[in-house]
Motif scaffolding. Structure first.
Motif, PDB file in Angstrom:
ATOM      1  N   CYS A  49       0.857  -1.185   0.000  1.00  0.00           N
ATOM      2  CA  CYS A  49       0.000   0.000   0.000  1.00  0.00           C
ATOM      3  C   CYS A  49       0.882   1.220   0.000  1.00  0.00           C
ATOM      4  O   CYS A  49       1.717   1.369   0.870  1.00  0.00           O
ATOM      5  CB  CYS A  49      -0.917  -0.008   1.223  1.00  0.00           C
ATOM      6  SG  CYS A  49      -1.897   1.486   1.395  1.00  0.00           S
ATOM      7  N   LYS A  83      -4.343   3.972   2.107  1.00  0.00           N
ATOM      8  CA  LYS A  83      -5.798   4.002   2.061  1.00  0.00           C
ATOM      9  C   LYS A  83      -6.414   2.630   1.785  1.00  0.00           C
ATOM     10  O   LYS A  83      -7.605   2.440   1.923  1.00  0.00           O
ATOM     11  CB  LYS A  83      -6.264   4.983   0.987  1.00  0.00           C
ATOM     12  CG  LYS A  83      -5.888   6.427   1.292  1.00  0.00           C
ATOM     13  CD  LYS A  83      -6.399   7.356   0.225  1.00  0.00           C
ATOM     14  CE  LYS A  83      -6.020   8.803   0.551  1.00  0.00           C
ATOM     15  NZ  LYS A  83      -6.491   9.729  -0.491  1.00  0.00           N
ATOM     16  N   GLY A  84      -5.613   1.668   1.420  1.00  0.00           N
ATOM     17  CA  GLY A  84      -6.172   0.364   1.144  1.00  0.00           C
ATOM     18  C   GLY A  84      -5.110  -0.684   0.968  1.00  0.00           C
ATOM     19  O   GLY A  84      -3.934  -0.378   0.825  1.00  0.00           O
ATOM     20  N   TYR A 142      -9.254  -5.690  -3.312  1.00  0.00           N
ATOM     21  CA  TYR A 142      -8.744  -4.399  -2.835  1.00  0.00           C
ATOM     22  C   TYR A 142      -9.694  -3.844  -1.779  1.00  0.00           C
ATOM     23  O   TYR A 142     -10.908  -3.737  -2.017  1.00  0.00           O
ATOM     24  CB  TYR A 142      -8.641  -3.425  -4.003  1.00  0.00           C
ATOM     25  CG  TYR A 142      -8.017  -2.103  -3.629  1.00  0.00           C
ATOM     26  CD1 TYR A 142      -6.639  -1.980  -3.478  1.00  0.00           C
ATOM     27  CD2 TYR A 142      -8.814  -0.989  -3.432  1.00  0.00           C
ATOM     28  CE1 TYR A 142      -6.073  -0.774  -3.150  1.00  0.00           C
ATOM     29  CE2 TYR A 142      -8.255   0.223  -3.099  1.00  0.00           C
ATOM     30  CZ  TYR A 142      -6.881   0.325  -2.968  1.00  0.00           C
ATOM     31  OH  TYR A 142      -6.325   1.523  -2.633  1.00  0.00           O
ATOM     32  N   ARG A 168     -10.513  -0.656   0.581  1.00  0.00           N
ATOM     33  CA  ARG A 168     -10.233   0.769   0.749  1.00  0.00           C
ATOM     34  C   ARG A 168     -10.673   1.212   2.141  1.00  0.00           C
ATOM     35  O   ARG A 168     -11.776   0.891   2.582  1.00  0.00           O
ATOM     36  CB  ARG A 168     -10.975   1.590  -0.298  1.00  0.00           C
ATOM     37  CG  ARG A 168     -10.749   3.098  -0.155  1.00  0.00           C
ATOM     38  CD  ARG A 168     -11.377   3.832  -1.315  1.00  0.00           C
ATOM     39  NE  ARG A 168     -10.711   3.527  -2.568  1.00  0.00           N
ATOM     40  CZ  ARG A 168      -9.596   4.133  -2.990  1.00  0.00           C
ATOM     41  NH1 ARG A 168      -9.033   5.057  -2.247  1.00  0.00           N
ATOM     42  NH2 ARG A 168      -9.060   3.801  -4.147  1.00  0.00           N
ATOM     43  N   TYR A 169      -9.760   1.933   2.809  1.00  0.00           N
ATOM     44  CA  TYR A 169     -10.067   2.457   4.134  1.00  0.00           C
ATOM     45  C   TYR A 169     -10.763   3.804   4.003  1.00  0.00           C
ATOM     46  O   TYR A 169     -10.455   4.592   3.103  1.00  0.00           O
ATOM     47  CB  TYR A 169      -8.788   2.633   4.966  1.00  0.00           C
ATOM     48  CG  TYR A 169      -8.082   1.335   5.276  1.00  0.00           C
ATOM     49  CD1 TYR A 169      -8.728   0.323   5.963  1.00  0.00           C
ATOM     50  CD2 TYR A 169      -6.765   1.136   4.877  1.00  0.00           C
ATOM     51  CE1 TYR A 169      -8.077  -0.865   6.245  1.00  0.00           C
ATOM     52  CE2 TYR A 169      -6.106  -0.038   5.158  1.00  0.00           C
ATOM     53  CZ  TYR A 169      -6.771  -1.047   5.838  1.00  0.00           C
ATOM     54  OH  TYR A 169      -6.134  -2.212   6.125  1.00  0.00           O
ATOM     55  N   THR A 170     -11.654   4.061   4.914  1.00  0.00           N
ATOM     56  CA  THR A 170     -12.286   5.378   4.975  1.00  0.00           C
ATOM     57  C   THR A 170     -11.313   6.362   5.616  1.00  0.00           C
ATOM     58  O   THR A 170     -10.403   5.959   6.339  1.00  0.00           O
ATOM     59  CB  THR A 170     -13.581   5.320   5.791  1.00  0.00           C
ATOM     60  OG1 THR A 170     -13.242   5.012   7.152  1.00  0.00           O
ATOM     61  CG2 THR A 170     -14.529   4.264   5.255  1.00  0.00           C
TER      62      THR A 170
END
Length: 841
Positions: A3, A7-8, A15, A17-19
């Protein structure tokens, strides 16, 4: 899985994805704990609901990637800083090369005229114009101008001339510069340092890169008392602005005398600050003399008026931030006014470079480092606060040593012997806030200060080694005739004990302050501040013989034998366990100044022979090949000054006891110096004491034999079986070997060179270190469980871990072996430890 933006991540091809909220939470957790364990990661998910939908494995990978990015960022930043340094250093070297080429061209030009002059002596007799041309390289840079006056126009004329002459020294060929011995330019060095050759007075020059803006650099350098430890005061008496935006200042400066054998120096100066066309900032200075018809300063009692020839600082902004600085110091210190034995101190450009020129660069580098790393060090102090404390210690020691009347000092009559000088200070300004209350509630009440001081000449004793012994073995010099002194000291209070012990002496402990104030690898110079705890010192009057602990704030410098002509100092002052930054200090201590310019080729192992030499006395000659002095005997002057706070009605008693105490210290120092002197050592080659003693040979043989008996393999790969060969091989073994006694509280009795390096001590000081002190809690528990096995089975193998040096630094080792050492009668003599693949953490 990787990464780049945090963010992910990719998990099994998917994949995730983080908030932004999740990234923010993870970043917050990262700063709290950058490397959490699996249990900690699960706990984080439970405590932070926003992360509940993320698998622990994903959290683990996120933290791995985050640590990787942090490492890459730090490495990139480090490489950028190194690149900037190399670029700036390359620019300096190119400028230095241009200057040297100009100097070579000038010398070739002058040499041609010199040859013409010698070939045609008749022509030279009739026409002296050749001589004027030959010497023009020396005279055209210092033209004889008509006398100036004290008007602004006259002072500006002197200032402009000073600027021209300073620049000709900083970047031109007005002075023949040679590289200072022991200094090698490089990205990690303090800079390019040079000293003068064959000019009037003494001169030094330095070029370097500092991470501060030019205006900040000028501000620091103008405040000379803050970084030049020999500077007592700089008073600005008048300031005149110039039409070009610069300033002219009239200054009066005082310098401390470094020893009781010489008077202090003062200067009457003009300082000119201006900005050049290329944006460079220049601060240049010179002495004002009567020949210039400028403003004058009358002579000051107890000071010798010295002369500063055009000197100063050229500060240029550097691309990417920071400044490139050129420093020139050029003085005539009037050596005629000191005894002949001390004149090398006033005639050496090397001494000037180390005390003044390099000190300025070190101060700038230290402040730049503090700005970039505003961390808090030992005892909750920031580096700037600790540096201020070190300055106060130095200043207080210098004030006591010089004893100026304007500070309230007056001399007492002697007792018929003038080896110790006694000064008394009853000035309220000197003693403001001296009434301290210690942690146990015992107040130190006093209304006067007494200083006992003396100087002595030392022959052929390395200052660094002598000072190191004084620091590590306080009891060798601090408790002579102590019974008579303690009687008065108890009445006066604990603040009156300048390094001594009263009553039953426990031990000396260096607490983990150990803050380095100045450190420069290239010049082998360092100054560090530490707190010393003297256990079992002093008595409380209310509780007759109750032992108490005492704390000392201590400043050490010049303990590296590889430094050329370095002054060695050990200065300390009693403090409360919870001392404040503005607490009053009464410094005492030692200053050892080498008088010879030759470099001492010495070895740290020199102190190894001290214990045996002290025991056997002058007749016990030893031989060693570990120490030699180039160029024969070396000389140094030691100055001792001790301050005592007391009540006025005890003045006569305290003065008498102070004389006795300082004389006992002088006697102890002479005894130690005699033991350290090479007069105890013959020129016989070979490995000698303490490694040359029969006891050492025997111990080495026992260690090797016992290891072979218990572990079944050879400890040493030796080419011979002789005791001397075994000992020499053991001494140079890369693994750390240490022997400890078989007592209830085992103490170390022997170590090889690697062991001494690992513990950061000497063979003499080794005897003050107990086995349990070098291990942490886990190591002590392991040792307690393994020690019975060592005594029963004869050996034990220990897993790798962490231990501590005598300076409190952590040391890691991969594994260790302990075995019982048997003597000739097969009785246990000691226990030996071998630490393999050790390194400082």
């Amino acid at each position: 899985m990787s990464c780049k933006d945090g963010k992910g991540i990719m998990d099994n091809g998917k994949y995730v994805r983080y908030t932004p909220e999740q990234v923010e939470a993870l970043e917050r957790l990262y700063h709290e704990c950058p490397k959490p364990s699996s249990i900690r990661r699960q706990q984080l998910i439970r405590e932070c609901p926003i992360l509940s939908n993320i698998e622990p494995k994903q959290i683990k990978v996120w933290f791995q990637n985050r640590r990787c990015r942090e490492k890459q960022r730090k490495e990139a930043s480090r490489l950028q800083a190194v690149n900037r340094k190399l670029t700036a250093m390359n620019k300096l070297l190119m400028e230095e090369n241009d200057r040297l080429q100009k100097q070579v061209s000038q010398l070739v030009y002058e040499n041609g005229y010199f040859r013409q002059h010698t070939q045609n002596t008749t022509l030279a007799t009739k026409d002296t114009s050749c001589e004027s041309v030959v010497t023009s390289g020396q005279h055209h840079l210092t033209p004889q101008h008509p006398p100036r006056d004290a008007s602004p126009a006259g002072l500006l004329s002197i200032a402009e001339e000073t600027l021209t002459e300073f620049l000709s020294k900083a970047t031109g060929t007005a002075v023949e510069w040679v590289q200072m011995p022991g200094m090698k330019p490089g990205p990690d060095s303090i800079g390019i340092v040079a000293i003068s050759h064959g000019c009037t007075g003494v001169a030094a020059r330095a070029c370097g890169l500092v991470g501060l803006e030019p205006t900040r650099v000028a501000e620091i350098l103008k405040d000379r008392p803050s970084w030049f430890r020999d500077c007592r005061a700089v008073d600005v008496l008048n300031v005149l602005p110039t039409a070009n935006g610069g300033t002219i200042e009239l200054l009066y400066m005082q310098l401390y005398a470094p020893t009781t054998l010489a008077p202090a120096r003062d200067f009457w100066l003009l300082r000119y600050t201006s900005v050049m066309e290329d944006g460079s900032l220049v601060v240049c200075e010179r002495s004002l003399k009567n020949t210039q018809n400028g403003p004058s300063m009358p002579p000051v009692q107890h000071f010798v008026r010295a002369e500063m020839l055009p000197s100063g600082y050229l500060i240029r902004p550097c691309e990417g931030g920071g400044s490139i600085i050129h420093i020139v110091d050029h003085m005539d210190l009037e050596p005629w006014s000191v005894p002949e034995v001390l004149r090398p101190l006033y005639e050496s450009s090397t001494v000037l470079a180390q005390k003044t020129t390099m000190a300025a660069l070190r101060q700038l580098r230290q402040i730049a480092q503090e700005v970039s790393q505003s961390n808090v060090t030992g005892w909750g102090r920031r580096p700037a606060a600790l540096r201020a404390l070190s300055q106060r210690l130095s200043r207080g020691f210098n004030e006591a040593l010089n004893g100026f009347t304007d500070e309230g000092w007056s001399m007492m009559g002697n007792d018929g012997i003038d080896d110790v000088t006694i000064l008394v200070n009853s000035s309220p300004e000197k003693l403001t806030g001296l009434n301290l209350s210690f942690a146990n509630g015992f107040p130190a009440v006093s209304n006067a200060v007494l200083c006992a001081k003396a100087s002595m000449l030392l022959q052929n004793v390395p200052p660094a080694i002598l000072l190191r012994f004084l620091r590590e073995h306080r009891s060798e010099w601090a408790d002579n005739n102590i019974d008579a002194y303690s009687a008065a000291a108890v009445k006066v209070g604990p603040c009156s004990l300048p390094g001594s012990r009263v009553g039953s002496f426990g031990s000396q402990v260096i607490l983990p302050l150990a803050h380095t104030i100045e450190h420069e690898e290239a010049s082998n110079l360092f100054i560090f501040l530490e707190v010393i705890k003297l256990e079992g010192v002093g008595h409380c009057p209310e509780d007759a013989m109750m032992p108490r602990d005492m704390f000392l704030l201590q400043l050490c410098s010049g303990m590296d034998e590889n430094a050329v002509g370095t002054c060695a100092e050990l200065i300390f002052a009693p403090i409360d366990a919870s001392f404040a930054d503005d607490a009053p200090l009464l410094p005492s201590g030692f200053r050892i100044i080498p008088l010879d310019s030759g470099k001492e080729a010495s070895s740290p192992n020199r102190t190894l022979d001290l214990a045996s030499a002290l025991e056997i006395g002058p007749a016990g000659n030893r031989s060693s090949n570990d120490y030699s002095v180039n160029g024969g005997n070396t000389r140094s002057v030691m100055t001792i000054a001790f301050e005592f706070a007391f009540e006025s009605h005890l003045q006569e008693n305290v003065a008498s006891m102070a004389r006795q105490y300082v004389r006992s210290i002088i006697s102890s120092v002479q005894r130690v110096a005699l033991a350290l002197s090479p007069s105890h050592l013959s020129s016989h080659a070979g490995l000698r004491p303490p490694l040359g003693t029969p006891e050492a040979h025997t111990l080495a043989r026992w260690i090797s034999h016992s290891y072979r008996c218990y572990l079944g393999v050879e400890l040493l790969k030796s080419s011979g079986e002789g005791s001397e060969t075994i000992l020499k091989t053991l001494w140079h073994l890369s693994d750390a070997i240490m022997c400890c006694s078989l007592k209830a509280l085992p103490v170390f009795t022997f170590a090889n060179q690697a062991g001494l390096d690992m513990l950061e001590t000497t063979l003499v000081a080794l005897q003050d270190i107990t086995l349990e002190k070098i291990f942490d809690d886990h190591g002590r528990k392991t040792l307690c469980s393994e020690f019975p096995q060592i005594m029963q089975q004869g050996f034990a193998c220990l897993q790798g871990g962490i231990c501590l040096s005598s300076m409190g630094r952590p040391v890691s080792y991969e594994r260790a072996v302990a075995w019982k050492v048997l003597n000739e009668e097969e009785n246990a003599h000691c226990v030996c430890f071998m630490f393999m693949n050790w390194s400082f953490v």
